[in-house]
Design an enzyme around this catalytic site. Structure first.
Site, PDB file in Angstrom:
ATOM      1  CB  SER A 127      39.269  29.409  21.652  1.00  0.00           C
ATOM      2  OG  SER A 127      38.639  29.230  22.889  1.00  0.00           O
ATOM      3  CG  HIS A 178      35.698  30.021  27.428  1.00  0.00           C
ATOM      4  ND1 HIS A 178      36.864  29.835  26.724  1.00  0.00           N
ATOM      5  CD2 HIS A 178      34.686  29.776  26.551  1.00  0.00           C
ATOM      6  CE1 HIS A 178      36.574  29.489  25.478  1.00  0.00           C
ATOM      7  NE2 HIS A 178      35.267  29.468  25.338  1.00  0.00           N
ATOM      8  CE  LYS A 212      31.933  16.130  12.543  1.00  0.00           C
ATOM      9  NZ  LYS A 212      30.828  17.049  12.788  1.00  0.00           N
ATOM     10  NE  ARG A 221      31.417  34.686  21.300  1.00  0.00           N
ATOM     11  CZ  ARG A 221      32.190  33.813  20.673  1.00  0.00           C
ATOM     12  NH1 ARG A 221      33.476  33.875  20.802  1.00  0.00           N
ATOM     13  NH2 ARG A 221      31.677  32.896  19.899  1.00  0.00           N
TER      14      ARG A 221
END
Ligand code: PNS
Length: 165
Positions: free
Chosen positions: A129, A17, A41, A91
Site C-alpha cells: 500500500s 491483498h 495511532k 512477500r
C-alpha cells in the site's frame, strides 16, 4: 463452518491483498476481510469507511467474503466471531520476523487462533500500500497495482487531480 480472517490496514487494498483474499476464499467456508485500526495511532490516508468500501468493490465477486472493521485485538475479534484462522500473505523474508511474532502473540492470546501464511505471487513481491501511495502521489501510474474499480478514486485522492487519458 471454517471462518478465516484476513486482517490488515488496507490503506488502500492492492492487487497483492486481493490475490491473498481470493485464495483464502477458496480455502475457507467464509472469509472476513478485516480493516484493523487504532484510533490513537491513525496515520492512514483513507478513512476506515473508504477502505471498507474499496474492499467491498474489489471482492464483490467472492460470495463467501464479507468486510468488517475492528479497533481492538485481533485475537478478541476471532473469539467473538468464531473464526479459527488468520490468513496473511508473506512477500519476503523481511515480512517473516514481524508476522512470526504476531502469529505467536495471537496464539498466546487465543489458543484457537491459527495463522496461515500464503506465499505471495512473484509479481506481487514488491507490492505494498505504501508503494501505491508513494507512486500515485508523484503522478506515477498505479494501474498494475490496484483493481480498476478503485483506481480512479485512489489516484484522484492522492494526486488531487483527475488522470489524463
Ligand atoms: O496491513 P498491516 O498494517 O500489515 O496489518 C497489521 C495488522 C492490522 C494485521 C496488525 O497490526 C494487527 O493485527 N492489529 C490488531 C491489534 C493486534 O491484535 N495486534 C497483535 C497483538 S499485540
Amino acid at each position: 463452518m471454517r471462518i478465516a480472517v484476513c486482517p490488515g490496514s488496507f490503506d488502500p487494498v492492492t492487487l497483492g491483498h486481493l490475490d491473498i483474499i481470493e485464495r483464502a476464499s477458496n480455502l475457507f467456508d467464509k472469509v472476513i476481510v478485516l480493516v484493523s485500526f487504532n484510533p490513537a495511532k491513525n496515520k492512514a490516508v483513507f478513512s476506515v469507511n473508504e477502505r471498507m468500501e474499496m474492499i467491498q468493490k474489489v471482492t464483490s465477486h467472492l460470495e463467501n467474503t464479507v468486510v468488517d472493521c475492528y479497533s481492538g485485538l485481533l485475537a478478541d475479534y476471532l473469539k467473538m466471531t468464531g473464526a479459527s484462522a488468520i490468513v496473511k500473505g508473506l512477500r519476503a523474508v523481511s515480512d517473516f520476523e514481524y508476522e512470526f511474532q504476531m502469529a505467536l502473540a495471537n496464539k498466546k492470546l487465543y489458543s484457537g487462533a491459527e495463522t496461515v501464511f500464503l506465499t505471495t505471487r512473484g509479481e506481487n513481491m514488491y507490492l505494498s500500500s505504501s508503494l501505491v501511495k508513494e507512486l500515485a502521489s508523484f503522478g506515477g501510474e498505479i494501474a498494475d497495482f490496484v483493481s480498476p474499480e478503485i483506481h480512479d478514486f485512489i489516484y484522484e485522492r492522492l494526486t488531487g487531480k483527475k488522470e489524463q487519458n
